[in-house]
Design a protein around this motif. Sequence first.
Motif, PDB file in Angstrom:
ATOM      1  N   LEU A   1       0.730  -1.442  -0.252  1.00  0.00           N
ATOM      2  CA  LEU A   1      -0.199   0.051  -0.242  1.00  0.00           C
ATOM      3  C   LEU A   1       0.889   1.121  -0.193  1.00  0.00           C
ATOM      4  O   LEU A   1       0.279   2.040  -0.479  1.00  0.00           O
ATOM      5  CB  LEU A   1      -1.194  -0.622   1.246  1.00  0.00           C
ATOM      6  CG  LEU A   1      -2.472  -0.822   0.851  1.00  0.00           C
ATOM      7  CD1 LEU A   1      -3.110  -1.143   2.560  1.00  0.00           C
ATOM      8  CD2 LEU A   1      -2.993  -0.527   0.371  1.00  0.00           C
ATOM      9  N   LYS A   2       2.112   1.354   0.671  1.00  0.00           N
ATOM     10  CA  LYS A   2       2.625   2.862   0.886  1.00  0.00           C
ATOM     11  C   LYS A   2       3.599   2.166  -0.546  1.00  0.00           C
ATOM     12  O   LYS A   2       3.676   4.060  -0.625  1.00  0.00           O
ATOM     13  CB  LYS A   2       3.908   1.951   1.478  1.00  0.00           C
ATOM     14  CG  LYS A   2       4.663   3.462   2.564  1.00  0.00           C
ATOM     15  CD  LYS A   2       5.807   2.594   3.464  1.00  0.00           C
ATOM     16  CE  LYS A   2       6.391   3.839   3.057  1.00  0.00           C
ATOM     17  NZ  LYS A   2       7.581   3.806   4.993  1.00  0.00           N
ATOM     18  N   LEU A   3       4.312   1.255  -1.155  1.00  0.00           N
ATOM     19  CA  LEU A   3       4.333   1.679  -2.305  1.00  0.00           C
ATOM     20  C   LEU A   3       3.955   2.136  -3.728  1.00  0.00           C
ATOM     21  O   LEU A   3       3.932   1.991  -4.508  1.00  0.00           O
ATOM     22  CB  LEU A   3       5.860   0.279  -2.521  1.00  0.00           C
ATOM     23  CG  LEU A   3       6.998  -0.458  -1.783  1.00  0.00           C
ATOM     24  CD1 LEU A   3       7.321  -1.286  -1.677  1.00  0.00           C
ATOM     25  CD2 LEU A   3       7.670   1.060  -1.662  1.00  0.00           C
ATOM     26  N   ALA A   4       2.604   2.000  -3.641  1.00  0.00           N
ATOM     27  CA  ALA A   4       1.837   2.166  -4.603  1.00  0.00           C
ATOM     28  C   ALA A   4       1.679   3.340  -4.407  1.00  0.00           C
ATOM     29  O   ALA A   4       1.379   4.188  -5.442  1.00  0.00           O
ATOM     30  CB  ALA A   4       0.898   1.422  -3.953  1.00  0.00           C
ATOM     31  N   GLU A   5       1.755   3.989  -3.454  1.00  0.00           N
ATOM     32  CA  GLU A   5       1.853   5.667  -2.844  1.00  0.00           C
ATOM     33  C   GLU A   5       2.982   6.181  -3.912  1.00  0.00           C
ATOM     34  O   GLU A   5       3.044   7.418  -4.841  1.00  0.00           O
ATOM     35  CB  GLU A   5       1.069   6.016  -1.942  1.00  0.00           C
ATOM     36  CG  GLU A   5      -0.035   5.666  -1.253  1.00  0.00           C
ATOM     37  CD  GLU A   5      -0.799   6.385  -2.312  1.00  0.00           C
ATOM     38  OE1 GLU A   5      -0.709   7.797  -2.606  1.00  0.00           O
ATOM     39  OE2 GLU A   5      -1.979   6.290  -2.077  1.00  0.00           O
ATOM     40  N   LYS A   6       4.165   5.812  -3.573  1.00  0.00           N
ATOM     41  CA  LYS A   6       5.406   6.051  -4.078  1.00  0.00           C
ATOM     42  C   LYS A   6       5.469   6.090  -5.713  1.00  0.00           C
ATOM     43  O   LYS A   6       6.081   7.223  -5.858  1.00  0.00           O
ATOM     44  CB  LYS A   6       6.407   5.639  -3.458  1.00  0.00           C
ATOM     45  CG  LYS A   6       7.638   5.806  -3.736  1.00  0.00           C
ATOM     46  CD  LYS A   6       8.696   5.049  -2.636  1.00  0.00           C
ATOM     47  CE  LYS A   6       9.708   5.893  -2.855  1.00  0.00           C
ATOM     48  NZ  LYS A   6      11.200   4.873  -2.390  1.00  0.00           N
ATOM     49  N   TYR A   7       5.542   5.343  -6.100  1.00  0.00           N
ATOM     50  CA  TYR A   7       5.083   5.069  -7.071  1.00  0.00           C
ATOM     51  C   TYR A   7       3.784   5.318  -8.450  1.00  0.00           C
ATOM     52  O   TYR A   7       4.283   4.423  -9.268  1.00  0.00           O
ATOM     53  CB  TYR A   7       5.574   3.409  -7.745  1.00  0.00           C
ATOM     54  CG  TYR A   7       7.188   3.040  -7.298  1.00  0.00           C
ATOM     55  CD1 TYR A   7       8.381   3.750  -8.359  1.00  0.00           C
ATOM     56  CD2 TYR A   7       7.360   2.684  -5.688  1.00  0.00           C
ATOM     57  CE1 TYR A   7       9.502   3.650  -7.218  1.00  0.00           C
ATOM     58  CE2 TYR A   7       8.898   2.672  -5.481  1.00  0.00           C
ATOM     59  CZ  TYR A   7       9.474   3.358  -6.530  1.00  0.00           C
ATOM     60  OH  TYR A   7      11.252   3.221  -5.886  1.00  0.00           O
ATOM     61  N   HIS A   8       2.836   5.503  -7.362  1.00  0.00           N
ATOM     62  CA  HIS A   8       1.016   5.854  -8.565  1.00  0.00           C
ATOM     63  C   HIS A   8       0.701   5.105  -8.767  1.00  0.00           C
ATOM     64  O   HIS A   8       0.884   4.951 -10.057  1.00  0.00           O
ATOM     65  CB  HIS A   8       1.388   7.194  -9.833  1.00  0.00           C
ATOM     66  CG  HIS A   8       0.649   8.398  -9.544  1.00  0.00           C
ATOM     67  ND1 HIS A   8      -0.819   8.792  -8.211  1.00  0.00           N
ATOM     68  CD2 HIS A   8      -0.150   8.511 -10.591  1.00  0.00           C
ATOM     69  CE1 HIS A   8      -0.665   9.365  -9.159  1.00  0.00           C
ATOM     70  NE2 HIS A   8      -1.077   8.796 -10.102  1.00  0.00           N
ATOM     71  N   CYS A   9       0.649   3.891  -8.501  1.00  0.00           N
ATOM     72  CA  CYS A   9       0.503   2.865  -8.932  1.00  0.00           C
ATOM     73  C   CYS A   9      -1.157   2.682  -8.299  1.00  0.00           C
ATOM     74  O   CYS A   9      -1.506   3.092  -7.364  1.00  0.00           O
ATOM     75  CB  CYS A   9       0.875   1.561  -8.235  1.00  0.00           C
ATOM     76  SG  CYS A   9       2.589   1.261  -8.576  1.00  0.00           S
ATOM     77  N   GLU A  10      -2.390   2.443  -8.989  1.00  0.00           N
ATOM     78  CA  GLU A  10      -3.271   2.006  -8.836  1.00  0.00           C
ATOM     79  C   GLU A  10      -3.684   0.912  -8.052  1.00  0.00           C
ATOM     80  O   GLU A  10      -2.969  -0.437  -8.583  1.00  0.00           O
ATOM     81  CB  GLU A  10      -4.491   1.408  -9.850  1.00  0.00           C
ATOM     82  CG  GLU A  10      -6.304   1.581 -10.234  1.00  0.00           C
ATOM     83  CD  GLU A  10      -6.683   2.853  -9.331  1.00  0.00           C
ATOM     84  OE1 GLU A  10      -7.556   2.680  -9.266  1.00  0.00           O
ATOM     85  OE2 GLU A  10      -6.673   3.889  -9.957  1.00  0.00           O
ATOM     86  N   MET A  11      -4.380   0.857  -6.901  1.00  0.00           N
ATOM     87  CA  MET A  11      -3.913  -0.110  -6.120  1.00  0.00           C
ATOM     88  C   MET A  11      -5.889  -0.456  -5.882  1.00  0.00           C
ATOM     89  O   MET A  11      -6.342   0.428  -5.100  1.00  0.00           O
ATOM     90  CB  MET A  11      -3.570   0.514  -4.440  1.00  0.00           C
ATOM     91  CG  MET A  11      -2.848  -0.330  -3.920  1.00  0.00           C
ATOM     92  SD  MET A  11      -2.929  -2.729  -3.822  1.00  0.00           S
ATOM     93  CE  MET A  11      -1.233  -2.063  -3.185  1.00  0.00           C
ATOM     94  N   VAL A  12      -5.237  -1.889  -5.547  1.00  0.00           N
ATOM     95  CA  VAL A  12      -6.902  -2.506  -5.355  1.00  0.00           C
ATOM     96  C   VAL A  12      -6.573  -3.383  -3.444  1.00  0.00           C
ATOM     97  O   VAL A  12      -5.774  -4.011  -4.064  1.00  0.00           O
ATOM     98  CB  VAL A  12      -7.369  -3.382  -6.273  1.00  0.00           C
ATOM     99  CG1 VAL A  12      -8.420  -4.037  -5.302  1.00  0.00           C
ATOM    100  CG2 VAL A  12      -7.515  -3.188  -7.132  1.00  0.00           C
ATOM    101  N   ASP A  13      -6.611  -2.683  -2.697  1.00  0.00           N
ATOM    102  CA  ASP A  13      -6.864  -3.649  -0.865  1.00  0.00           C
ATOM    103  C   ASP A  13      -7.591  -4.581  -1.500  1.00  0.00           C
ATOM    104  O   ASP A  13      -8.848  -4.557  -0.652  1.00  0.00           O
ATOM    105  CB  ASP A  13      -7.346  -2.565  -0.372  1.00  0.00           C
ATOM    106  CG  ASP A  13      -7.018  -3.045   1.192  1.00  0.00           C
ATOM    107  OD1 ASP A  13      -6.365  -4.208   0.857  1.00  0.00           O
ATOM    108  OD2 ASP A  13      -7.187  -2.616   2.152  1.00  0.00           O
ATOM    109  N   LEU A  14      -7.329  -6.183  -2.113  1.00  0.00           N
ATOM    110  CA  LEU A  14      -8.556  -7.176  -2.672  1.00  0.00           C
ATOM    111  C   LEU A  14      -8.180  -7.587  -1.364  1.00  0.00           C
ATOM    112  O   LEU A  14      -9.146  -8.181  -1.335  1.00  0.00           O
ATOM    113  CB  LEU A  14      -7.494  -7.707  -3.337  1.00  0.00           C
ATOM    114  CG  LEU A  14      -7.977  -9.146  -4.046  1.00  0.00           C
ATOM    115  CD1 LEU A  14      -8.017  -9.185  -5.117  1.00  0.00           C
ATOM    116  CD2 LEU A  14      -7.504 -10.374  -2.921  1.00  0.00           C
ATOM    117  N   ARG A  15      -7.287  -7.663  -0.257  1.00  0.00           N
ATOM    118  CA  ARG A  15      -7.527  -8.421   1.022  1.00  0.00           C
ATOM    119  C   ARG A  15      -8.550  -7.640   1.550  1.00  0.00           C
ATOM    120  O   ARG A  15      -8.986  -8.496   2.413  1.00  0.00           O
ATOM    121  CB  ARG A  15      -6.766  -7.949   1.816  1.00  0.00           C
ATOM    122  CG  ARG A  15      -5.683  -9.332   2.814  1.00  0.00           C
ATOM    123  CD  ARG A  15      -4.779  -8.766   3.676  1.00  0.00           C
ATOM    124  NE  ARG A  15      -4.397  -9.745   4.368  1.00  0.00           N
ATOM    125  CZ  ARG A  15      -3.854 -10.804   4.399  1.00  0.00           C
ATOM    126  NH1 ARG A  15      -3.504 -11.829   3.189  1.00  0.00           N
ATOM    127  NH2 ARG A  15      -3.812 -11.371   5.920  1.00  0.00           N
TER     128      ARG A  15
END
Length: 221
Positions: free
Chosen positions: A160-174
């Motif tokens: 979750l933290k790295l998704a912010e850093k690298y501007h990824c579309e993050m799905v909190d699937l868990r």
Amino acid sequence: MKLRNAIQVVATMTVLTGGAKAEPVGARVQRTMRLLATSTAEQRQPVKILFYGQSIVRQDYARKAVEADLRKRFPHADLMVENRAIGGYGAPALIRTAEQDLYPFYPDLVVFHVYGGERGEFEGILKGIRRKPTAEILTWTHHIDRRGPKQWEAACKLRLKLAEKYHCEMVDLRAKWAEYMAKNNRTPEDLCVDVVHLNKEGGKLMGDILTPALQYHEGAK
């Protein structure tokens, strides 16, 4: 009973924290979505999507769901979709194979999930993808497997933290996985064929969770 209580806690946390993100769903994949949405019969935009990771991605549930959804919604797009995931290869191995399998493909969108890499390899792959300025990334947290909701907790927080850093579309699937299990009285055993790999219900659930992340917002930059 303890497992069900732990799953309920994860699901509750989703409700409590779900509104914290200011961006609309899909905000970080808008270049890809714009190419898809603006394709016409006269001007078919080429869009390259690469699925990458290890055995969970290799199972192909995510690829089939996402590709079917995009082809239905954007029939005029010139879609090229490949799944180059490698079973048994965690992030420490994939960071090497990515040099041949991932980066030379020059994808518009990388749909990416892998285990391991907490010592820098997972971040290294994200950084490598970002070397191509136009490549966007859709990634997600680990599903809850038979080892229970505490397994992979730290790894998911890092993602979750790295998704912010690298501007990824993050799905909190868990978190969505926990929500589904709590609502439908399911256990990890109901969704997996072994400790971690998905059965048909688990595969469908993964597809149902991931596809809504690919939303087009007309006028978005």
